[in-house]
Design an enzyme around this catalytic site. Structure first.
Site, PDB file in Angstrom:
ATOM      1  N   SER A 116     -20.869  19.302  16.886  1.00 26.08           N
ATOM      2  CA  SER A 116     -20.773  17.873  16.933  1.00 26.08           C
ATOM      3  C   SER A 116     -19.742  17.553  17.983  1.00 26.08           C
ATOM      4  O   SER A 116     -19.787  16.302  18.210  1.00 26.08           O
ATOM      5  CB  SER A 116     -20.095  17.619  15.407  1.00 26.08           C
ATOM      6  OG  SER A 116     -19.066  18.566  15.232  1.00 26.08           O
ATOM      7  N   ASP A 339      -9.637  13.845  10.249  1.00 20.54           N
ATOM      8  CA  ASP A 339     -10.436  14.600  11.487  1.00 20.54           C
ATOM      9  C   ASP A 339      -9.467  14.553  12.822  1.00 20.54           C
ATOM     10  O   ASP A 339      -9.612  13.288  13.564  1.00 20.54           O
ATOM     11  CB  ASP A 339     -11.740  13.615  11.739  1.00 20.54           C
ATOM     12  CG  ASP A 339     -12.789  14.438  12.767  1.00 20.54           C
ATOM     13  OD1 ASP A 339     -12.025  15.097  13.318  1.00 20.54           O
ATOM     14  OD2 ASP A 339     -13.878  13.863  13.060  1.00 20.54           O
ATOM     15  N   HIS A 342     -12.737  15.724  16.411  1.00 25.34           N
ATOM     16  CA  HIS A 342     -13.685  14.836  17.017  1.00 25.34           C
ATOM     17  C   HIS A 342     -12.822  13.904  17.948  1.00 25.34           C
ATOM     18  O   HIS A 342     -11.706  14.023  17.545  1.00 25.34           O
ATOM     19  CB  HIS A 342     -14.672  14.086  16.045  1.00 25.34           C
ATOM     20  CG  HIS A 342     -15.728  15.259  15.404  1.00 25.34           C
ATOM     21  ND1 HIS A 342     -15.358  15.604  13.993  1.00 25.34           N
ATOM     22  CD2 HIS A 342     -16.647  15.815  15.898  1.00 25.34           C
ATOM     23  CE1 HIS A 342     -16.454  16.462  13.780  1.00 25.34           C
ATOM     24  NE2 HIS A 342     -17.079  16.878  14.693  1.00 25.34           N
TER      25      HIS A 342
END
Ligand SMILES: *[C@@H]1O[C@H](CO)[C@@H](O)[C@H](O)[C@H]1NC(C)=O
Ligand SMILES: *[C@@H]1O[C@H](CO)[C@@H](O)[C@H](O)[C@H]1NC(C)=O
Ligand SMILES: *[C@@H]1O[C@H](CO)[C@@H](O)[C@H](O)[C@H]1NC(C)=O
Ligand SMILES: *[C@@H]1O[C@H](CO)[C@@H](O)[C@H](O)[C@H]1NC(C)=O
Ligand SMILES: *[C@@H]1O[C@H](CO)[C@@H](O)[C@H](O)[C@H]1NC(C)=O
Length: 365
Positions: A116, A339, A342
């Protein structure tokens, strides 16, 4: 000869003068353009405030996934959008010319292959290009893990193939085997003009998030293994495939570099902080307190051992400084809780794409 033909190994320390960039798209004169090679190393430097940033308005990028849309998800501090990477040694990264980029890539396919974080960089690139040519038609499809974003008028395909380990996971009667020496997906990458590989984060997963039951190498099986060792073995499998199966006169191969996470604030000397939550500024240091990323060192070692001229996007250090660049609690649809892996978009991956862009334009086509 292909557009990216005659690849010479160009480490990303080319001095790209503004002129080389702004003449992009002017077909005439393009041939004579030679990238000036200087001793400028873009991997080291500092983040500086730049009021002209960000490179695009995320709410005008209609296909951007929720997990990267930090502002729209309620992040209030917008300072993180305002930083430009300033390489040490007096050189600057080129300004992004999306129209010129499309012209250069006309008729070509570019594919990000990885996890990702590849999705993150691919989405950044498609937003950057769409913003440059908002009137140009695009199509976007995802089938069997392959996302295909294309600009039909330019014949350009910007793709993302989800493949977290690069090597295979195969279901057997005894469970899911992570096969360190097998690369079945590689056939899907063939015929692509520009490949950008990345893998790391999934190598760390244990417990329920670990998508395999045992590791296999040749006839040997292992319950588990030091993850850096397994990563190196897998990258060596990838390297062997690139060295033996990819033609450097037809295909340009990049390694995206390891994207650091900021899950442990002790890494940057703030043990009381809750990971990357509430970080609003890049670190202003000349060395990342926790030092170089161990996985990046492994990737560099493997790439150095190769005969194929893989171009490394050496973005690990500049990303290590961006403790402020992650979604933290504003990444809906991504991580369930916090998170710090990312990156918000617009944001840090835009700079990774400037490295990619610099390399593709600095190179004599
Ligand atoms: C990548 O960048 C870091 C930080 O500037 C540097 O220490 C390292 O040597 C670079 N790696 C390569 C392969 O150029
Ligand atoms: C971004 O676009 C949105 C929607 O068009 C607009 O409301 C907003 O003001 C823009 N933001 C900036 C910083 O230009
Ligand atoms: C990507 O989409 C374009 C436009 O629909 C199409 O022409 C092309 O064949 C697709 N590429 C792949 C690899 O599916
Ligand atoms: C696996 O084992 C078989 C049978 O013992 C042997 O013939 C083969 O060479 C082995 N393969 C590898 C990769 O070690
Ligand atoms: C965070 O890093 C520190 C030192 O780098 C280490 O001692 C600690 O165990 C780490 N914490 C976690 C939760 O991994």
């Amino acid at each position: 000869m292909g557009v990216f033909g005659g690849a010479i190994f160009v480490v990303l320390s080319l001095l790209v003068i503004e002129r080389a960039v702004t003449t992009l798209g002017h077909a005439k004169g393009e041939r004579e353009e030679t990238a000036e090679t200087g001793s400028c190393d873009a991997s080291a430097g500092t983040w500086v405030y730049d009021s002209s940033y960000p490179l695009y308005n995320s709410s005008q990028c209609p296909f951007l996934e929720n997990q990267f849309k930090c502002l729209e998800n309620g992040r209030h501090d917008a300072g993180y959008l305002k930083y430009r990477w300033k390489p040490a040694g007096g050189c600057d990264l080129p300004r992004f010319d999306g129209r010129g980029f499309l012209s250069r890539l006309r008729g070509k396919k570019l594919m990000f292959v990885g996890d990702s974080l590849s999705l993150n960089q691919w989405q950044s690139l498609t937003c950057m290009v769409h913003t440059a040519v908002p009137e140009a038609k695009y199509t976007s499809t995802t089938v069997d893990g392959l996302s295909n974003f294309s600009f039909p008028e330019y014949g350009v395909e910007l793709m993302f193939f989800r493949d977290a380990f690069l090597v295979d996971i195969v279901s057997t009667s005894t469970g899911r085997a992570l096969q360190l020496d097998s690369l079945q997906n590689a056939k899907l990458w063939e015929g692509t003009d520009v490949l950008v590989f990345n893998s790391w984060h999934w190598w760390l997963h244990v417990g329920r998030k670990q998508p395999w039951d045992y590791i296999q190498e040749g006839n040997k099986t292992y319950k588990d293994m030091d993850r850096l060792v397994a990563y190196e073995k897998a990258l060596n499998t990838w390297a062997k495939w690139v060295d033996s199966r990819v033609d450097p006169s037809k295909t340009t191969v990049f390694y995206q570099g390891v994207s650091p996470d900021h899950a442990n604030a002790s890494d940057w000397g703030q043990p009381k902080a809750d990971a990357c939550l509430d970080q609003t500024r890049p670190l202003a240091v000349s060395r990342y307190p926790a030092g170089p990323h161990p996985a990046e060192l492994v990737a560099e070692k493997v790439i150095r051992s190769m005969t194929f001229p893989v171009r490394l996007l050496n973005v690990t250090y500049l990303s290590q400084l961006r403790v402020d660049g992650h979604p933290s609690v504003y990444g809906f649809g991504g991580h369930r809780n916090m998170d710090c892996s990312h990156w918000c978009l617009a944001g840090v991956p835009d700079t990774w794409n400037l490295f990619l862009y610099q390399s593709l334009v600095a190179h004599k086509f």
